[in-house]
Design a protein around this motif. Structure first.
Motif, short mmCIF file in Angstrom:
data_model
loop_
_atom_site.label_atom_id
_atom_site.label_comp_id
_atom_site.label_asym_id
_atom_site.label_seq_id
_atom_site.Cartn_x
_atom_site.Cartn_y
_atom_site.Cartn_z
N THR A 1 0.83 -1.20 0.00
CA THR A 1 0.00 0.00 0.00
C THR A 1 0.87 1.25 0.00
OG1 THR A 1 -0.15 -0.21 2.42
CG2 THR A 1 -1.98 -1.10 1.11
N SER A 2 2.03 1.19 0.64
CA SER A 2 2.93 2.34 0.61
C SER A 2 3.46 2.59 -0.80
CB SER A 2 4.09 2.13 1.59
OG SER A 2 4.78 0.91 1.30
N THR A 3 3.68 1.50 -1.55
CA THR A 3 4.11 1.64 -2.94
C THR A 3 3.00 2.25 -3.78
OG1 THR A 3 5.45 -0.35 -2.63
CG2 THR A 3 5.11 0.41 -4.88
N ALA A 4 1.76 1.80 -3.54
CA ALA A 4 0.62 2.37 -4.27
C ALA A 4 0.50 3.87 -4.00
CB ALA A 4 -0.66 1.64 -3.89
N ALA A 5 0.70 4.26 -2.74
CA ALA A 5 0.64 5.69 -2.40
C ALA A 5 1.74 6.45 -3.13
CB ALA A 5 0.77 5.87 -0.89
N ALA A 6 2.93 5.85 -3.22
CA ALA A 6 4.02 6.50 -3.96
C ALA A 6 3.67 6.65 -5.43
CB ALA A 6 5.31 5.70 -3.78
N LEU A 7 3.02 5.64 -6.01
CA LEU A 7 2.60 5.74 -7.41
C LEU A 7 1.63 6.89 -7.62
CD1 LEU A 7 2.06 2.00 -8.44
CD2 LEU A 7 3.78 3.58 -9.32
N ARG A 8 0.70 7.05 -6.68
CA ARG A 8 -0.25 8.16 -6.81
C ARG A 8 0.46 9.51 -6.74
NH1 ARG A 8 -3.28 4.42 -3.68
NH2 ARG A 8 -2.69 5.44 -1.71
N GLU A 9 1.45 9.61 -5.87
CA GLU A 9 2.20 10.86 -5.76
C GLU A 9 3.04 11.12 -7.02
OE1 GLU A 9 2.50 13.48 -3.30
OE2 GLU A 9 0.52 12.58 -3.21
N LEU A 10 3.66 10.07 -7.55
CA LEU A 10 4.45 10.24 -8.77
C LEU A 10 3.55 10.60 -9.95
CD1 LEU A 10 6.89 7.24 -8.27
CD2 LEU A 10 7.55 9.64 -8.37
N ASN A 11 2.33 10.07 -9.96
CA ASN A 11 1.38 10.45 -11.01
C ASN A 11 1.01 11.92 -10.88
OD1 ASN A 11 -0.57 9.49 -13.18
ND2 ASN A 11 -1.98 10.42 -11.71
#
Length: 680
Positions: A349-359
């Motif tokens: 889930t922390s990786t998913a949050a990072a993906l949203r921020e990078l997007n």
């Protein structure tokens, strides 16, 4: 008249034609203005407040028409005419005082005379009396001469306030320095600190060095046993310098891009002799190989891109990915060559949050090994290189049914220390996939934890699936060791176990009589497969084999002389991710060069979103011919279609020298229709 001209009129020899009284007043006024500025009190300068008394001018022997008399008269005139205050107190000693002086008092009454003067000063200033600024004393024969160095008490300056004492600046400086050291210690350490060279921005968070670096001045992870991880970082940083030199020698004609590797480079618990960051090290080796290949391009190849790599750490299990992405946002704003991010390592889930921020930042992400289902829902700029877990579960079920000829399955999952099934998207979606594919034939699905016995699985004839993190696989094997000569018949593990199989130190102490079959995302990039491809004149895989076996790249070189070190599961996947971005940039650069007669490459002529769009445009025709298999995407998905997956088998886990044998695969190796799944 200019100021310089006016000043010249006042110099000696030139002012003879001026009125002497006016010149004297001007000079005296200037002197008083200097005193005003020198004794001005400013809050931000404590030293000014050390002056607790005005200066005293003592005029002895004042008499009519004497020098002292003239000075007193001029002082009175200037102060009355300007009306401005100044810090000068004049004490006149006069036996026969001039008429301008106030009534004199005996010298022995100096204290009383001062008090009377201070009390009357406001009124005498208002009335502009000639003696408003004077204290007149009269020496009498009866006055006793004070001892040398003794000053009347009224003329003794009081002590400065405590906050204006000389110790205060030093004390404040010490306190500020101590505070800065405490603050710096909470943010940086000796092996985690900013540097004026290169692009480095780091911070200590929960004991981990989080941030990014592109120079050997900051290498992540100083723990014992992680020498190979540090070595590949230094290799990348050295190639960064080489790429910059080549770019400058090309007169800046070659297109260049910066890719950020964002991974988990710290935080794992590990023994001194245990390499705990195999995945991260292999992915970095893949990026280093891509750099190396581009540096080997001809000097005349103006269209060949150069690759600059920034290494970034998101902490254990990507827990600090948020702060790391915030730092990368600033980097992308300042450096127009930053076009994408590679890595992220684990589906959480922390990786998913990072993906949203990078997007949000607008940076595309190419993930070599992430495989949790629907990760592309977190970013419209996300591209996954590996097949999703739904495909992995389907392959395991097909293998069990078609090859092993068993229908029943038991599955155990783990999520690692400090994580849950909800947080671990990789394990969670893999377990869901196994449920869907096996259905009611999955007769046991349990969470396994260290210390739990597995004697119930001894002699089990169905397929026993390990669907957890590699960090618990060693304990899982040890629990099965109790079965002795009656182990479960078919043990199949997920692709996370690749990290365990790539660790000779862990494998050496594993049970020796238990064969293991495990999922591979890059079976086409093993040494044997690469040699076969080179013999078949496969340029892409043949060139890759040449690069990884070079003397001046990886340590040790891979696939050498038929018995060299294995190439590693994730090297080719990270290489493919980087080269997809590189080829997209080269395509855009070729079009820009055709439209523009300019010779130099302008980094701001492209942007990250545009390069991502070009990757998808190139993918429409036949997909990208990756070393680990062709990479194709559906128009509305960031997950690859029919990406190659394989099952590798080892007869004895401790036998590190023996290469795993491919027994089953699904998906396409090259362009063309999906061949489905088949045994080897």
């Amino acid at each position: 008249m200019t100021f310089l001209g006016f000043a010249e009129r006042l110099t000696a020899g030139w002012r003879d034609g001026e009125q002497p009284a006016q010149v004297d007043k001007l000079l005296l006024h200037a002197f008083l203005e200097d005193l005003r500025q020198a004794y001005r009190r400013r809050v931000w300068r404590p030293g000014d407040w050390r002056r607790t008394a005005y200066p005293v001018l003592l005029l002895d022997g004042v008499e009519v028409d004497g020098v002292g008399h003239t000075l007193v008269r001029l002082l009175t005139d200037v102060r009355n005419e300007t009306g401005r205050n100044d810090p000068l107190l004049v004490v006149a000693l006069a036996t026969a005082p001039p008429p301008e002086l106030p009534g004199t008092r005996p010298l022995r009454e100096a204290d009383d005379a001062y008090d009377e003067w201070a009390e009357a000063l406001p009124e005498t200033r208002r009335l502009r009396r000639s003696a408003a600024w004077l204290v007149a004393l009269r020496p009498d024969d009866e006055d006793a001469t004070p001892p040398p160095g003794v000053v009347p008490p009224a003329l003794v300056a009081p002590d400065p306030p405590w906050w204006a004492r000389r110790f205060l600046p030093a004390a404040v400086a010490v306190v500020l320095l101590a505070g800065m050291l405490v603050w710096a210690d909470s943010r940086w350490t000796l092996d985690c600190h900013p540097t004026p060279t290169g692009q480095v921005r780091v911070q200590v968070l929960a004991g981990e060095c989080v941030g990014y670096s592109d120079t050997a001045a900051q290498v992540f992870n100083s723990e014992p046993g992680q020498e190979r991880l540090r070595a590949v970082q230094r290799r990348i940083f050295a190639q960064n310098r080489a790429a910059e030199q080549v770019w400058r020698r090309s007169d800046q004609r070659r297109p260049c891009l910066t890719l950020v590797y964002l991974g988990t480079l710290t935080g794992n618990r590990t023994r001194i002799d245990e390499e705990s960051y195999v995945s991260e090290r292999e992915e970095l080796e893949g990026l280093a190989t891509a750099q190396y290949a581009l540096l080997k391009e001809s000097a005349a190849a103006d269209g060949a891109a150069l690759l600059h790599v920034v290494v970034a750490n998101g902490g254990r299990q990507m827990r600090h990915a948020g702060p790391a992405v915030a730092m990368l946002e600033r980097l992308a704003h300042d450096d127009p060559t930053v076009l994408g991010v590679v890595g992220l390592v684990e589906s959480r889930t922390s990786t998913a949050a990072a993906l949203r921020e990078l997007n949000r930042v607008g940076l595309p992400v190419l993930a070599p090994t992430l495989s949790a289902d629907r990760m592309d829902g977190n970013s419209s700029l996300y591209l996954q290189i590996s097949a999703p877990n739904s495909a992995q579960a389907a392959m395991i079920e097909t293998y069990a049914r078609q090859v092993l000829r068993v229908t029943e399955a038991h599955a155990y999952f783990t999520t690692g220390e400090g994580s849950s099934l909800t947080e671990d998207l990789y394990v969670g979606t893999l377990v869901d996939g196994l449920r869907q594919r096996f259905g009611s034939r999955l007769t046991r699905l349990d969470e396994w934890s260290t210390g739990r016995r597995l004697t119930a699985e001894c002699g089990y004839r169905g397929v026993l699936v390990f669907a957890g993190r590699w960090s618990e696989f060693d304990g899982f094997l040890r629990a099965l060791k109790e079965c002795g000569n009656d182990p479960p018949r078919h043990l199949v593990a997920d692709d996370s176990v690749n990290r365990y199989m790539a660790n000779p130190g862990l494998r050496a102490s594993a049970p020796g009589n238990l064969p293991v079959t495990y999922v591979s995302k890059a079976a086409l990039a093993t040494c044997a497969a690469l040699r076969a491809a080179q013999a078949a004149r496969d340029d892409a895989r043949g060139s890759f084999l040449t690069w990884v076996g070079a003397d001046d790249l990886l340590d040790p070189p891979r696939c050498r002389d038929g018995a060299g070190a294995p190439v590693g599961e994730r090297v080719s996947l990270a290489y493919d991710a980087a080269m997809m971005m590189v080829r997209a940039l080269e395509s855009l650069a070729a079009r820009l060069r055709h439209a523009d007669t300019g010779r130099r490459w302008e980094p701001r002529s492209v942007n990250p979103v545009g390069v991502h769009a070009e990757v998808l445009r190139q993918n429409v025709a036949a997909g990208y011919p990756g070393v680990a298999g062709v990479v194709r995407y559906a128009p509305d998905s960031g997950e690859p279609v029919a990406k190659r997956l394989a099952l590798l088998r080892v007869a004895r886990v401790p036998d590190v020298a023996a290469e795993p044998v491919e027994v089953f695969h699904c998906g396409a190796a090259d362009s063309g229709p999906d061949p489905g799944c088949r045994p080897v």
